[in-house]
Motif scaffolding. Structure first.
Motif, PDB file in Angstrom:
ATOM      1  N   MET A 233     -16.585   5.036  -2.334  1.00 17.04           N
ATOM      2  CA  MET A 233     -15.327   5.208  -2.225  1.00 17.04           C
ATOM      3  C   MET A 233     -15.047   5.830  -3.657  1.00 17.04           C
ATOM      4  N   PRO A 234     -14.288   6.964  -3.854  1.00 15.91           N
ATOM      5  CA  PRO A 234     -14.010   7.556  -5.005  1.00 15.91           C
ATOM      6  C   PRO A 234     -13.068   6.541  -5.603  1.00 15.91           C
ATOM      7  N   GLU A 235     -12.939   6.626  -7.184  1.00 13.80           N
ATOM      8  CA  GLU A 235     -12.120   6.027  -7.788  1.00 13.80           C
ATOM      9  C   GLU A 235     -10.651   6.289  -7.604  1.00 13.80           C
ATOM     10  N   GLU A 236     -10.425   7.898  -7.348  1.00 15.50           N
ATOM     11  CA  GLU A 236      -9.221   8.351  -7.052  1.00 15.50           C
ATOM     12  C   GLU A 236      -9.316   9.316  -6.266  1.00 15.50           C
ATOM     13  N   VAL A 237      -8.422   9.051  -5.369  1.00 12.05           N
ATOM     14  CA  VAL A 237      -8.524  10.272  -4.203  1.00 12.05           C
ATOM     15  C   VAL A 237      -6.972  10.896  -4.403  1.00 12.05           C
ATOM     16  N   PRO A 238      -7.047  12.318  -4.335  1.00 14.76           N
ATOM     17  CA  PRO A 238      -5.787  13.143  -4.403  1.00 14.76           C
ATOM     18  C   PRO A 238      -4.587  12.529  -3.368  1.00 14.76           C
ATOM     19  N   GLU A 239      -3.483  12.079  -4.015  1.00 12.49           N
ATOM     20  CA  GLU A 239      -2.652  11.540  -3.183  1.00 12.49           C
ATOM     21  C   GLU A 239      -1.579  12.752  -2.804  1.00 12.49           C
ATOM     22  N   GLU A 240      -1.112  12.776  -1.418  1.00 13.36           N
ATOM     23  CA  GLU A 240       0.182  13.675  -1.038  1.00 13.36           C
ATOM     24  C   GLU A 240       1.031  12.969  -0.135  1.00 13.36           C
ATOM     25  N   MET A 241       0.993  11.821  -0.537  1.00  4.12           N
ATOM     26  CA  MET A 241       1.776  10.654   0.290  1.00  4.12           C
ATOM     27  C   MET A 241       3.610  10.633  -0.273  1.00  4.12           C
ATOM     28  N   PRO A 242       4.274  11.145   0.749  1.00  2.00           N
ATOM     29  CA  PRO A 242       5.522  11.315   0.187  1.00  2.00           C
ATOM     30  C   PRO A 242       6.149  10.075  -0.706  1.00  2.00           C
ATOM     31  N   GLU A 243       7.128  10.173  -1.604  1.00  3.48           N
ATOM     32  CA  GLU A 243       7.499   9.120  -2.207  1.00  3.48           C
ATOM     33  C   GLU A 243       8.130   8.101  -1.155  1.00  3.48           C
ATOM     34  N   GLU A 244       8.845   8.576   0.008  1.00  3.33           N
ATOM     35  CA  GLU A 244       9.664   7.790   0.448  1.00  3.33           C
ATOM     36  C   GLU A 244       8.828   6.887   1.386  1.00  3.33           C
ATOM     37  N   VAL A 245       7.551   7.413   1.728  1.00  2.00           N
ATOM     38  CA  VAL A 245       6.385   6.516   2.391  1.00  2.00           C
ATOM     39  C   VAL A 245       5.973   5.219   1.530  1.00  2.00           C
ATOM     40  N   HIS A 246       5.699   5.976   0.136  1.00  2.00           N
ATOM     41  CA  HIS A 246       5.274   4.705  -0.666  1.00  2.00           C
ATOM     42  C   HIS A 246       6.331   3.506  -0.903  1.00  2.00           C
ATOM     43  N   LYS A 247       7.641   4.063  -0.788  1.00  2.06           N
ATOM     44  CA  LYS A 247       8.698   2.859  -0.975  1.00  2.06           C
ATOM     45  C   LYS A 247       8.707   2.246   0.216  1.00  2.06           C
ATOM     46  N   LYS A 248       8.741   2.572   1.482  1.00  2.00           N
ATOM     47  CA  LYS A 248       8.811   1.983   2.835  1.00  2.00           C
ATOM     48  C   LYS A 248       7.586   0.941   2.933  1.00  2.00           C
ATOM     49  N   LEU A 249       6.254   1.641   2.729  1.00  6.08           N
ATOM     50  CA  LEU A 249       5.161   0.639   2.597  1.00  6.08           C
ATOM     51  C   LEU A 249       5.216  -0.306   1.701  1.00  6.08           C
ATOM     52  N   TYR A 250       5.677  -0.283   0.393  1.00  9.61           N
ATOM     53  CA  TYR A 250       6.076  -1.470  -0.644  1.00  9.61           C
ATOM     54  C   TYR A 250       6.818  -2.574   0.098  1.00  9.61           C
ATOM     55  N   GLU A 251       7.989  -2.079   0.552  1.00  5.31           N
ATOM     56  CA  GLU A 251       8.826  -2.917   1.107  1.00  5.31           C
ATOM     57  C   GLU A 251       8.270  -3.671   2.395  1.00  5.31           C
ATOM     58  N   ARG A 252       7.519  -2.874   3.314  1.00  2.69           N
ATOM     59  CA  ARG A 252       6.923  -3.795   4.389  1.00  2.69           C
ATOM     60  C   ARG A 252       5.906  -4.656   3.947  1.00  2.69           C
ATOM     61  N   LYS A 253       4.977  -4.439   3.003  1.00  2.00           N
ATOM     62  CA  LYS A 253       4.135  -5.415   2.526  1.00  2.00           C
ATOM     63  C   LYS A 253       4.645  -6.704   1.879  1.00  2.00           C
ATOM     64  N   LYS A 254       5.880  -6.626   1.712  1.00  2.00           N
ATOM     65  CA  LYS A 254       6.499  -7.526   0.779  1.00  2.00           C
ATOM     66  C   LYS A 254       6.962  -8.727   1.994  1.00  2.00           C
ATOM     67  N   THR A 255       6.827  -8.228   3.218  1.00  2.00           N
ATOM     68  CA  THR A 255       7.667  -8.937   4.316  1.00  2.00           C
ATOM     69  C   THR A 255       6.798  -9.010   5.421  1.00  2.00           C
ATOM     70  N   ALA A 256       5.900  -8.255   5.821  1.00  2.00           N
ATOM     71  CA  ALA A 256       5.100  -8.270   6.857  1.00  2.00           C
ATOM     72  C   ALA A 256       3.741  -8.682   6.811  1.00  2.00           C
ATOM     73  N   PRO A 257       3.108  -9.263   7.776  1.00  2.00           N
ATOM     74  CA  PRO A 257       1.658  -9.783   7.511  1.00  2.00           C
ATOM     75  C   PRO A 257       0.978  -8.604   7.458  1.00  2.00           C
TER      76      PRO A 257
END
Length: 265
Positions: A233-257
């Motif tokens: 597994m590379p230490e860093e993989v180029p990211e192209e995930m939109p910022e909106e997705v990062h925010k949504k995933l962060y919010e989901r991880k705080k509340t979802a299993p």
């Protein structure tokens, strides 16, 4: 009609994703395309085909916002893509998505073969990977019962041998092979021989059909697992995930299993 992009999310164009992918190493390309495939399913929902056709399509009821896709959504979306691959497709976004899924599939096989060519994959990881691939095997159209039974026999023998290894005992590390009164050396030798024999017979079956009879999700999940097992597994993989997705995933991880993931015992 195919779904349009939800207004709250702007994905990178597939053409840009593919352009960037071909500048990467094989494993980086695999992870890059896998990530974008998940973004597509999370954005548009589960892909499908139009009724009684093999015309690939985005979900008929588009999502209002990005949702992290489930394993089922990913597996069924990839199955729809696989079943549509050899059919003529109308121009449009769904066809572009199908091309990206196809590129993910092609790099998956390259990664699998690269790892197998190294020849030093730990036997238990090899065995569970082959078993995972066999779980996604599609019987040939001829439906020869003898061939089917032979394949099933090797698959079942492989699973039995893997399940007999002491590393599956609760509380023990997977890499520990402890010989005790209950586990005789002879039994371990037979199990490892069975894993080697059945695993390579099944692998030969996959290769005979140029991997076309293996469901895409099973192959992708196995490649991801083997990359981890080999420490690739590379230490860093180029990211192209939109910022909106990062925010949504962060919010989901705080509340979802945590979602279940593909893994071997």
């Amino acid at each position: 009609m195919s779904a349009t992009t939800p207004s709250s999310l702007t994905l990178p164009k597939n053409s840009e994703v593919l352009k960037n992918a071909f500048r990467m190493s094989n494993i980086e390309r695999f992870l890059h395309l896998q990530r974008h495939a998940k973004l597509l399913v999370g954005t548009y929902g589960q892909y499908t085909t139009y009724s009684k056709t093999t015309v690939f399509a985005r979900a008929h009821n588009p999502r209002k916002e990005y949702q992290e896709p489930t394993i089922t959504e990913l597996a069924l979306s990839l199955a729809a893509a696989q079943d549509s691959l050899n059919s003529a497709q109308p121009d449009g976004p769904a066809r572009d998505d199908l091309l990206l899924f196809q590129c993910l599939w092609e790099i998956t096989i390259i990664v699998l073969e690269d790892i197998l060519a190294r020849g030093s994959l730990e036997q238990e990881s090899f065995g569970w990977g082959i078993f995972g691939l066999s779980a996604g095997y599609i019987d040939p159209p001829a439906n020869d019962l003898t061939i089917h039974n032979l394949f099933t026999n090797h698959k079942d023998r492989l699973h039995a041998a893997l399940s007999s290894l002491p590393s599956l005992d609760p509380g023990r590390r997977r890499s520990e092979y402890v010989v005790s009164e209950k586990t005789q050396i002879g039994a371990l030798v037979r199990a490892r021989r069975e894993i080697h024999t059945c695993g390579h017979i099944l692998l030969h079956t996959f290769r005979q059909a140029q991997w076309r009879r293996v469901r895409w999700w099973h192959a992708i999940a196995t490649a991801e697992r083997w990359i981890g097992a080999f420490g690739l597994m590379p230490e860093e993989v180029p990211e192209e995930m939109p910022e909106e997705v990062h925010k949504k995933l962060y919010e989901r991880k705080k509340t979802a299993p945590e979602l279940s993931t593909f893994s071997f015992p």
